[in-house]
Design an enzyme around this catalytic site. Structure first.
Site, short mmCIF file in Angstrom:
data_model
loop_
_atom_site.label_atom_id
_atom_site.label_comp_id
_atom_site.label_asym_id
_atom_site.label_seq_id
_atom_site.Cartn_x
_atom_site.Cartn_y
_atom_site.Cartn_z
CE LYS A 87 -2.33 1.65 3.60
NZ LYS A 87 -2.24 3.14 3.56
CG ASP A 106 -4.71 4.38 1.85
OD1 ASP A 106 -5.98 4.92 1.53
OD2 ASP A 106 -4.44 4.34 2.77
CE LYS A 139 -7.53 6.70 4.19
NZ LYS A 139 -5.99 6.54 4.06
CG HIS A 192 -13.63 13.95 -0.11
ND1 HIS A 192 -14.03 13.69 1.18
CD2 HIS A 192 -14.97 14.23 -0.60
CE1 HIS A 192 -15.13 14.22 1.45
NE2 HIS A 192 -15.78 14.66 0.36
CG ASP A 193 -11.22 17.76 -5.50
OD1 ASP A 193 -12.27 18.55 -5.84
OD2 ASP A 193 -9.97 18.31 -5.39
CB ILE A 194 -15.53 18.57 -8.14
CG1 ILE A 194 -14.27 18.91 -8.77
CG2 ILE A 194 -15.86 19.88 -7.05
CD1 ILE A 194 -14.17 19.92 -9.82
CB THR A 234 -10.87 17.02 -9.33
OG1 THR A 234 -11.46 18.13 -9.64
CG2 THR A 234 -9.55 16.96 -8.88
CB THR A 257 -9.61 2.28 11.32
OG1 THR A 257 -8.77 2.98 10.63
CG2 THR A 257 -10.54 1.30 10.55
N GLY A 277 0.35 -1.90 8.91
CA GLY A 277 1.77 -0.77 8.98
C GLY A 277 2.26 -1.34 10.17
NE ARG A 278 0.39 3.23 12.97
CZ ARG A 278 -0.50 4.19 13.36
NH1 ARG A 278 -0.18 5.36 14.05
NH2 ARG A 278 -1.70 4.01 13.02
O1 C5P Z 1 -0.07 1.37 11.08
P1 C5P Z 1 -1.48 1.31 10.67
O2 C5P Z 1 -1.66 -0.41 10.62
O3 C5P Z 1 -2.50 1.73 11.47
O4 C5P Z 1 -1.76 1.62 9.24
C1 C5P Z 1 -3.00 1.71 8.68
C2 C5P Z 1 -2.98 2.21 7.39
O5 C5P Z 1 -4.23 2.21 6.67
C3 C5P Z 1 -2.39 3.81 7.12
O6 C5P Z 1 -1.76 3.83 6.07
C4 C5P Z 1 -3.80 4.45 7.02
O7 C5P Z 1 -3.56 5.73 6.24
C5 C5P Z 1 -4.45 3.37 6.37
N1 C5P Z 1 -6.13 3.75 6.64
C6 C5P Z 1 -6.66 3.47 7.78
N2 C5P Z 1 -7.97 3.64 7.99
C7 C5P Z 1 -8.68 3.78 6.95
C8 C5P Z 1 -8.25 3.82 5.48
C9 C5P Z 1 -6.92 3.67 5.60
O8 C5P Z 1 -6.00 3.36 8.61
N3 C5P Z 1 -10.12 4.00 6.96
#
Ligand code: C5P
Length: 239
Positions: free
Chosen positions: A34, A61, A63, A65-67, A70, A125, A216-217
């Site tokens: 991602k 990713d 996200k 969000h615009d007209i 665009t 989230t 991610g983290r």
């Molecule tokens: O580090 P972590 O697992 O929390 O990362 C979640 C990833 O998912 C981040 O890159 C965040 O931008 C993305 N994300 C999110 N919630 C959403 C959509 C995307 O956490 N609703």
């Protein structure tokens, strides 16, 4: 779908070289990487090209969000880069989502491109029920709002949603089997939630009906991320 495909790794890092190092390190274990706001802002289309050159797929990713015009143009650009999936915000509305999907379909047919999956972000989230009500101003419940936005995305012809695994059962019930559910906000039982509010473990998310989980983290901050990935895959398999 294999475990390698179900687990999407969020490359939330500030440097092009470091991101590619991670791709190289995990390429045998992860199929989809991602690229989000931070990495795309520093590394742009080049990082996407390099991930593709390594035979891996990209979830872009941003996200959007615009007209409608665009968002549709940005969607077409994403399709031309060959990404596997990208997302828009469902709260951008029906016309925004529908135009993006219709225009991307048209361009992909005309230019013989693989059409990317287009997903709608429902409620982030990191947003709690209280924040949604008191700050965003949504007066009905979080579940009702997620259900509403998911149905809107389905009606606009999108492939699925990005949502918390907490709402996966609800979305599946309302939007049916073929509708993709991608869930970030995933934490192993041994990692902290950080800024995420509506979290679940990999096992809970898959059991709730998630098609893909994004992490991610909880992987990258570990001393041994490879071992962590293997443990997560065991959980996914068990689910
Ligand atoms: O580090 P972590 O697992 O929390 O990362 C979640 C990833 O998912 C981040 O890159 C965040 O931008 C993305 N994300 C999110 N919630 C959403 C959509 C995307 O956490 N609703």
């Amino acid at each position: 779908m294999t475990c390698n495909e179900k687990l999407i790794l969020a490359l939330d890092v500030p440097e092009y070289d470091y991101a590619l190092e991670l791709v190289d390190k995990f390429r045998d274990r992860i199929e989809i990487f991602k690229v989000g706001l931070e990495l795309y802002t520093v590394a742009g289309p080049l990082i996407i090209r390099e991930i593709h050159r390594r035979g891996k797929k990209v979830f872009l990713d941003l996200k959007l969000h615009d007209i409608p015009t665009t968002v549709s143009r940005a969607g077409i650009a994403a399709a031309r880069m060959g990404v596997f999936m990208f997302n828009v915000h469902a709260s951008g509305g029906y016309n925004m989502m529908k135009k993006c999907m219709d225009d991307v379909v048209k361009v992909c047919l005309k230019e013989n491109l693989n059409r990317p999956r287009i997903l709608a972000v429902t409620v982030l989230t990191s947003i709690s029920m209280e924040v949604l009500r008191d700050e965003v101003g949504i007066q009905h419940s979080l579940n009702t709002h997620v259900k509403h936005l998911s149905s809107l995305a389905l009606r606009a012809g999108l492939d699925g949603v990005v949502a918390s695994a907490n709402e996966a059962v609800l979305i599946r019930r309302h939007c049916g089997r073929g509708f993709l559910i991608v869930t970030p906000g995933i934490r192993t039982s041994w990692t902290p939630p950080d800024d995420q509010m509506r979290t679940m473990t990999p096992k809970q998310a898959i059991r709730a009906g998630a098609d893909y989980i994004v992490m991610g983290r909880a992987i990258l901050s570990q001393v041994d991320p490879v071992k962590t990935i293997e443990l997560i895959k065991t959980e996914i398999d068990a689910a």
